[in-house]
Design an enzyme around this catalytic site. Structure first.
Site, PDB file in Angstrom:
ATOM      1  CB  CYS A  86    -104.721 104.040  29.938  1.00  0.00           C
ATOM      2  SG  CYS A  86    -105.486 103.749  31.548  1.00  0.00           S
ATOM      3  CB  CYS A 129    -105.416  95.989  33.162  1.00  0.00           C
ATOM      4  SG  CYS A 129    -104.222  96.694  32.009  1.00  0.00           S
TER       5      CYS A 129
HETATM    6  N1  LIG Z   1     -99.960 100.319  33.480  1.00  0.00           N
HETATM    7  C1  LIG Z   1    -100.182 100.363  32.051  1.00  0.00           C
HETATM    8  C2  LIG Z   1    -101.050 101.546  31.646  1.00  0.00           C
HETATM    9  C3  LIG Z   1    -102.435 101.461  32.120  1.00  0.00           C
HETATM   10  C4  LIG Z   1    -103.201 100.284  31.669  1.00  0.00           C
HETATM   11  C5  LIG Z   1    -104.659 100.568  32.035  1.00  0.00           C
HETATM   12  N2  LIG Z   1    -104.982 100.231  33.393  1.00  0.00           N
HETATM   13  C6  LIG Z   1    -105.633 100.021  31.038  1.00  0.00           C
HETATM   14  O1  LIG Z   1    -106.844  99.991  31.379  1.00  0.00           O
HETATM   15  O2  LIG Z   1    -105.239  99.686  29.905  1.00  0.00           O
HETATM   16  C7  LIG Z   1     -98.869 100.544  31.321  1.00  0.00           C
HETATM   17  O3  LIG Z   1     -97.919 101.053  31.923  1.00  0.00           O
HETATM   18  O4  LIG Z   1     -98.836 100.198  30.131  1.00  0.00           O
END
Ligand SMILES: N[C@@H](CCC[C@H](N)C(=O)O)C(=O)O
Length: 279
Positions: A80, A217
């Site tokens: 994350c 993300c």
């Molecule tokens: N939803 C993603 C995990 C989180 C990703 C995050 N928002 C980031 O900034 O990388 C997953 O389930 O891999």
């Protein structure tokens, strides 16, 4: 540990990086407290606090701290990027330093604060082999046999990246879930849509695994920048405009560096009754 939680509740911080929002629980000095049920309850934007991800800080004997990530559906994530940047900023401020190391499911990462206040994290090398992403079968990860000719890149978590003429026009809620749960991705996947808006400049939007639409993300930005370079669309240093703000990615010899803003919005305490009802 549970006695203190049942008496005083569970303190948390609300943070975000380019609009990607997090609840941060500091469990250093005690055992981890998070469970899938408690994560889901906290992540509920109507009955709980609401978050894209929850990050639990843990004690580490090999780095400055450990970090575990939970999506709002209660699933865990191996990476994350934006939460890593936010929590690293918090830990650096606490230690009075401008660089830290942390251990995640992906291994040991490094983070540092820049002179302009943004925080960078080395997210490690991209995972390009189908088994690392992971995928369910051997396919060309640069051209998946799926609608929109996507690219698959792992960054400690899986990403499916589609390059489109106009990312603004994509119906994320209509297209994202189908890719997230495509059988080619045995652990599901994050889904990014990107369009070129200038030299080494991308507009990206995202449907996140276990969460849905988010404003940014970090690991997705890393995967998108790597995919864009591999497809010959950009160099190795890319600026990405997400719905919630601007992220920079620099694919260097030592790994993929993610840089962007961090913000600590408010602090709160989950009531003892709430914690007891959902653990
Ligand atoms: N939803 C993603 C995990 C989180 C990703 C995050 N928002 C980031 O900034 O990388 C997953 O389930 O891999």
């Amino acid at each position: 540990m549970m006695d203190s939680l049942s008496q005083s509740g569970l303190p948390f911080m609300k943070m975000h990086g380019a609009g990607n929002d997090f609840v941060v629980i500091d469990s250093r000095g005690r055992g981890a407290v998070m469970t899938p049920g408690l994560a889901r309850a906290i992540g509920d934007r109507n009955r709980g606090v609401g978050f894209d991800q929850l990050a639990e800080i843990t004690t580490s004997d090999s780095a400055d701290f450990g970090l575990v990530f939970w999506n709002s559906d209660g699933s865990q994530a191996g990476a994350c990027g934006n939460a890593t940047r936010c929590v690293s900023d918090h830990v650096m401020r606490g230690l009075g330093v401008d660089r830290v190391t942390l251990v995640t499911a992906r291994g040991t990462l490094r983070a540092e604060r820049l002179a302009d206040g943004r925080v960078s994290v080395n997210m490690g090398p991209p995972q390009r082999d189908w088994r690392e992403v992971p995928l369910a079968q051997a396919v060309d990860t640069l051209h998946l046999p799926l609608a929109g000719d996507p690219v698959a890149i792992g960054m400690g978590n899986p990403h499916c990246i589609r390059f489109v003429p106009d990312a603004e026009a994509v119906d994320l809620a209509g297209v994202g879930p189908g890719h997230e749960r495509d059988p080619l991705f045995p652990q599901r996947t994050n889904v990014e849509f990107a369009s070129l808006i200038g030299p080494d400049h991308l507009r990206m939007r995202v449907w996140e695994r276990g969460t849905g639409i988010t404003l940014a993300c970090g690991s997705g930005a890393c995967a998108t920048a790597v995919a864009a370079h591999l497809r010959g669309l950009t160099g190795r240093h890319v600026v990405l405009e997400a719905d919630g703000g601007t992220l920079e990615v620099d694919w260097r010899e030592d790994g993929v560096w993610l840089t962007g803003p961090v913000a600590r919005v408010f602090d709160g305490v989950l009531s003892p009754g709430f914690v007891a009802a959902h653990r």
